[in-house]
Design a protein around this motif. Structure first.
Motif, PDB file in Angstrom:
ATOM      1  N   ARG A  32      52.433  35.504  22.410  1.00  0.00           N
ATOM      2  CA  ARG A  32      51.141  35.086  22.958  1.00  0.00           C
ATOM      3  C   ARG A  32      51.311  33.817  23.785  1.00  0.00           C
ATOM      4  O   ARG A  32      52.135  32.974  23.476  1.00  0.00           O
ATOM      5  CB  ARG A  32      50.145  34.826  21.839  1.00  0.00           C
ATOM      6  N   VAL A  33      50.500  33.693  24.790  1.00  0.00           N
ATOM      7  CA  VAL A  33      50.496  32.491  25.623  1.00  0.00           C
ATOM      8  C   VAL A  33      49.079  31.952  25.660  1.00  0.00           C
ATOM      9  O   VAL A  33      48.136  32.679  25.972  1.00  0.00           O
ATOM     10  CB  VAL A  33      50.975  32.797  27.061  1.00  0.00           C
ATOM     11  N   LEU A  34      48.928  30.683  25.319  1.00  0.00           N
ATOM     12  CA  LEU A  34      47.636  30.006  25.460  1.00  0.00           C
ATOM     13  C   LEU A  34      47.635  29.308  26.816  1.00  0.00           C
ATOM     14  O   LEU A  34      48.565  28.565  27.131  1.00  0.00           O
ATOM     15  CB  LEU A  34      47.452  28.971  24.350  1.00  0.00           C
ATOM     16  N   HIS A  35      46.622  29.545  27.604  1.00  0.00           N
ATOM     17  CA  HIS A  35      46.544  28.890  28.904  1.00  0.00           C
ATOM     18  C   HIS A  35      45.086  28.633  29.272  1.00  0.00           C
ATOM     19  O   HIS A  35      44.171  29.153  28.632  1.00  0.00           O
ATOM     20  CB  HIS A  35      47.245  29.718  29.984  1.00  0.00           C
ATOM     21  N   GLN A  36      44.901  27.811  30.291  1.00  0.00           N
ATOM     22  CA  GLN A  36      43.567  27.467  30.774  1.00  0.00           C
ATOM     23  C   GLN A  36      43.489  27.707  32.282  1.00  0.00           C
ATOM     24  O   GLN A  36      43.033  26.861  33.028  1.00  0.00           O
ATOM     25  CB  GLN A  36      43.258  26.007  30.446  1.00  0.00           C
ATOM     26  N   GLN A  37      43.919  28.854  32.714  1.00  0.00           N
ATOM     27  CA  GLN A  37      43.995  29.152  34.140  1.00  0.00           C
ATOM     28  C   GLN A  37      42.625  29.084  34.820  1.00  0.00           C
ATOM     29  O   GLN A  37      42.484  28.452  35.868  1.00  0.00           O
ATOM     30  CB  GLN A  37      44.618  30.529  34.345  1.00  0.00           C
ATOM     31  N   GLN A  38      41.616  29.690  34.248  1.00  0.00           N
ATOM     32  CA  GLN A  38      40.286  29.671  34.864  1.00  0.00           C
ATOM     33  C   GLN A  38      39.725  28.250  34.902  1.00  0.00           C
ATOM     34  O   GLN A  38      39.108  27.850  35.885  1.00  0.00           O
ATOM     35  CB  GLN A  38      39.341  30.587  34.104  1.00  0.00           C
ATOM     36  N   TYR A  39      39.963  27.491  33.837  1.00  0.00           N
ATOM     37  CA  TYR A  39      39.477  26.105  33.790  1.00  0.00           C
ATOM     38  C   TYR A  39      40.170  25.269  34.863  1.00  0.00           C
ATOM     39  O   TYR A  39      39.522  24.467  35.550  1.00  0.00           O
ATOM     40  CB  TYR A  39      39.723  25.535  32.395  1.00  0.00           C
ATOM     41  N   ALA A  40      41.472  25.443  35.027  1.00  0.00           N
ATOM     42  CA  ALA A  40      42.214  24.702  36.046  1.00  0.00           C
ATOM     43  C   ALA A  40      41.700  25.044  37.441  1.00  0.00           C
ATOM     44  O   ALA A  40      41.552  24.155  38.294  1.00  0.00           O
ATOM     45  CB  ALA A  40      43.704  25.005  35.931  1.00  0.00           C
ATOM     46  N   LYS A  41      41.400  26.303  37.670  1.00  0.00           N
ATOM     47  CA  LYS A  41      40.869  26.706  38.975  1.00  0.00           C
ATOM     48  C   LYS A  41      39.494  26.103  39.237  1.00  0.00           C
ATOM     49  O   LYS A  41      39.178  25.731  40.369  1.00  0.00           O
ATOM     50  CB  LYS A  41      40.830  28.225  39.080  1.00  0.00           C
ATOM     51  N   ARG A  42      38.671  25.979  38.193  1.00  0.00           N
ATOM     52  CA  ARG A  42      37.351  25.335  38.362  1.00  0.00           C
ATOM     53  C   ARG A  42      37.503  23.853  38.706  1.00  0.00           C
ATOM     54  O   ARG A  42      36.740  23.315  39.511  1.00  0.00           O
ATOM     55  CB  ARG A  42      36.513  25.504  37.103  1.00  0.00           C
ATOM     56  N   ILE A  43      38.485  23.188  38.115  1.00  0.00           N
ATOM     57  CA  ILE A  43      38.735  21.775  38.448  1.00  0.00           C
ATOM     58  C   ILE A  43      39.128  21.660  39.911  1.00  0.00           C
ATOM     59  O   ILE A  43      38.637  20.781  40.630  1.00  0.00           O
ATOM     60  CB  ILE A  43      39.825  21.179  37.531  1.00  0.00           C
TER      61      ILE A  43
END
Length: 154
Positions: A32-43
Protein backbone atom coordinates in the motif's frame (compact mmCIF):
# COMPACT_ATOMS: atom_id res chain seq x y z
CA UNK A 1 -33.05 5.57 43.08
CA UNK A 2 -32.11 5.66 39.38
CA UNK A 3 -31.42 2.47 37.53
CA UNK A 4 -28.32 2.24 35.38
CA UNK A 5 -29.07 1.46 31.77
CA UNK A 6 -26.66 -0.79 29.88
CA UNK A 7 -24.75 1.03 27.14
CA UNK A 8 -26.23 0.88 23.66
CA UNK A 9 -24.43 -1.20 21.13
CA UNK A 10 -22.83 0.85 18.40
CA UNK A 11 -23.95 -0.34 15.02
CA UNK A 12 -21.12 -0.51 12.48
CA UNK A 13 -20.91 -1.69 8.94
CA UNK A 14 -18.03 -2.70 6.75
CA UNK A 15 -17.36 0.03 4.22
CA UNK A 16 -14.73 -2.05 2.36
CA UNK A 17 -11.05 -1.16 2.30
CA UNK A 18 -9.85 2.36 3.02
CA UNK A 19 -9.31 4.46 -0.09
CA UNK A 20 -9.47 8.09 1.10
CA UNK A 21 -9.29 9.50 4.63
CA UNK A 22 -8.67 13.13 5.68
CA UNK A 23 -7.10 13.99 2.33
CA UNK A 24 -4.82 10.95 2.37
CA UNK A 25 -5.39 8.34 -0.32
CA UNK A 26 -4.21 4.75 -0.46
CA UNK A 27 -3.17 2.80 -3.50
CA UNK A 28 -3.40 -0.98 -3.21
CA UNK A 29 -0.81 -2.91 -5.19
CA UNK A 30 1.43 -5.65 -3.82
CA UNK A 31 1.88 -3.14 -1.00
CA UNK A 32 0.00 0.00 0.00
CA UNK A 33 1.07 3.57 -0.63
CA UNK A 34 -0.24 6.52 1.36
CA UNK A 35 -0.15 9.72 -0.65
CA UNK A 36 -1.78 13.14 -0.89
CA UNK A 37 -1.72 13.67 -4.64
CA UNK A 38 -5.07 15.47 -4.90
CA UNK A 39 -4.23 17.68 -1.91
CA UNK A 40 -0.86 18.61 -3.43
CA UNK A 41 -2.55 19.51 -6.71
CA UNK A 42 -5.03 21.76 -4.86
CA UNK A 43 -2.12 23.59 -3.19
CA UNK A 44 -0.51 24.14 -6.58
CA UNK A 45 -3.80 25.47 -7.97
CA UNK A 46 -4.21 27.91 -5.06
CA UNK A 47 -0.68 29.17 -5.70
CA UNK A 48 -1.33 29.42 -9.45
CA UNK A 49 1.55 27.03 -10.14
CA UNK A 50 -0.27 23.97 -11.52
CA UNK A 51 1.51 24.38 -14.89
CA UNK A 52 4.94 25.26 -13.52
CA UNK A 53 8.12 23.53 -14.59
CA UNK A 54 9.28 21.01 -11.99
CA UNK A 55 12.69 20.93 -10.30
CA UNK A 56 14.56 17.93 -8.91
CA UNK A 57 15.31 19.25 -5.41
CA UNK A 58 13.15 21.15 -2.90
CA UNK A 59 16.02 23.47 -1.93
CA UNK A 60 18.35 25.37 -4.20
CA UNK A 61 21.91 24.07 -4.14
CA UNK A 62 23.29 27.58 -4.56
CA UNK A 63 23.28 30.08 -1.72
CA UNK A 64 22.08 33.55 -2.64
CA UNK A 65 23.73 36.25 -0.56
CA UNK A 66 22.27 39.16 -2.52
CA UNK A 67 20.07 41.64 -0.71
CA UNK A 68 18.02 42.52 -3.80
CA UNK A 69 15.18 40.20 -2.72
CA UNK A 70 15.08 41.34 0.89
CA UNK A 71 11.98 43.50 0.47
CA UNK A 72 8.74 42.51 2.18
CA UNK A 73 6.46 40.16 0.28
CA UNK A 74 3.25 42.01 -0.54
CA UNK A 75 0.76 39.15 -0.06
CA UNK A 76 1.63 37.70 3.34
CA UNK A 77 -1.82 36.08 3.64
CA UNK A 78 -1.08 33.89 0.60
CA UNK A 79 2.30 32.98 2.12
CA UNK A 80 0.65 31.98 5.42
CA UNK A 81 -2.01 29.93 3.65
CA UNK A 82 0.49 28.04 1.50
CA UNK A 83 2.83 27.28 4.41
CA UNK A 84 -0.07 26.02 6.51
CA UNK A 85 -1.19 23.77 3.66
CA UNK A 86 2.32 22.45 3.15
CA UNK A 87 2.61 21.59 6.84
CA UNK A 88 -0.27 19.13 6.41
CA UNK A 89 1.32 17.76 3.23
CA UNK A 90 4.40 16.73 5.25
CA UNK A 91 2.38 13.83 6.71
CA UNK A 92 3.18 11.79 3.63
CA UNK A 93 6.02 13.86 2.15
CA UNK A 94 8.85 13.73 4.67
CA UNK A 95 11.39 15.05 2.17
CA UNK A 96 9.87 18.54 2.34
CA UNK A 97 9.71 18.81 6.14
CA UNK A 98 13.00 20.67 6.52
CA UNK A 99 12.16 23.27 3.88
CA UNK A 100 8.62 23.82 5.17
CA UNK A 101 10.06 24.33 8.66
CA UNK A 102 12.62 26.83 7.35
CA UNK A 103 9.96 28.78 5.46
CA UNK A 104 7.54 28.76 8.40
CA UNK A 105 10.10 30.64 10.48
CA UNK A 106 9.38 33.71 8.33
CA UNK A 107 5.60 33.75 8.80
CA UNK A 108 5.67 37.00 10.79
CA UNK A 109 7.27 39.02 7.96
CA UNK A 110 7.89 37.05 4.76
CA UNK A 111 10.33 38.52 2.26
CA UNK A 112 10.33 38.18 -1.51
CA UNK A 113 13.32 35.83 -1.17
CA UNK A 114 11.24 33.61 1.14
CA UNK A 115 8.45 33.51 -1.41
CA UNK A 116 10.96 32.62 -4.13
CA UNK A 117 12.12 29.69 -1.99
CA UNK A 118 8.47 28.72 -1.46
CA UNK A 119 7.88 28.78 -5.23
CA UNK A 120 10.88 26.47 -5.71
CA UNK A 121 9.41 24.07 -3.15
CA UNK A 122 6.07 24.16 -4.98
CA UNK A 123 7.87 23.44 -8.26
CA UNK A 124 9.47 20.41 -6.60
CA UNK A 125 6.04 19.25 -5.43
CA UNK A 126 4.73 19.75 -8.99
CA UNK A 127 7.13 17.08 -10.24
CA UNK A 128 6.56 14.66 -7.34
CA UNK A 129 2.82 14.77 -6.68
CA UNK A 130 2.57 10.98 -6.77
CA UNK A 131 5.20 10.37 -4.06
CA UNK A 132 4.05 8.84 -0.81
CA UNK A 133 4.80 6.39 1.98
CA UNK A 134 4.93 2.70 1.03
CA UNK A 135 3.50 0.28 3.60
CA UNK A 136 4.39 -3.40 3.44
CA UNK A 137 2.27 -5.97 5.22
CA UNK A 138 4.92 -8.65 5.77
CA UNK A 139 7.76 -6.46 7.05
CA UNK A 140 8.10 -2.99 8.46
CA UNK A 141 11.34 -1.18 7.74
CA UNK A 142 11.74 2.35 9.00
CA UNK A 143 13.92 4.29 6.60
CA UNK A 144 15.29 7.77 7.01
CA UNK A 145 17.24 10.31 5.04
CA UNK A 146 19.94 12.60 6.32
CA UNK A 147 21.64 15.38 4.43
CA UNK A 148 24.25 16.52 6.91
CA UNK A 149 26.09 19.30 5.16
CA UNK A 150 27.68 20.83 8.24
CA UNK A 151 30.02 23.09 6.30
CA UNK A 152 27.24 24.84 4.41
CA UNK A 153 24.85 25.36 7.35
CA UNK A 154 25.27 28.84 8.70
Amino acid sequence: MATIQPPRMLQMRNLDSLAHFLGIQTIHTTYRVLHQQQYAKRILERAGMQNSKSVSTPISCKTDNSTSCSTDFSNSQLYHHLIGSLQYLTLTRHVIQFMVHQLSQHMHAPLNSNFDALKRLLRYIQGTTDNGIPLYRDHLNLQGFVDADWANNA
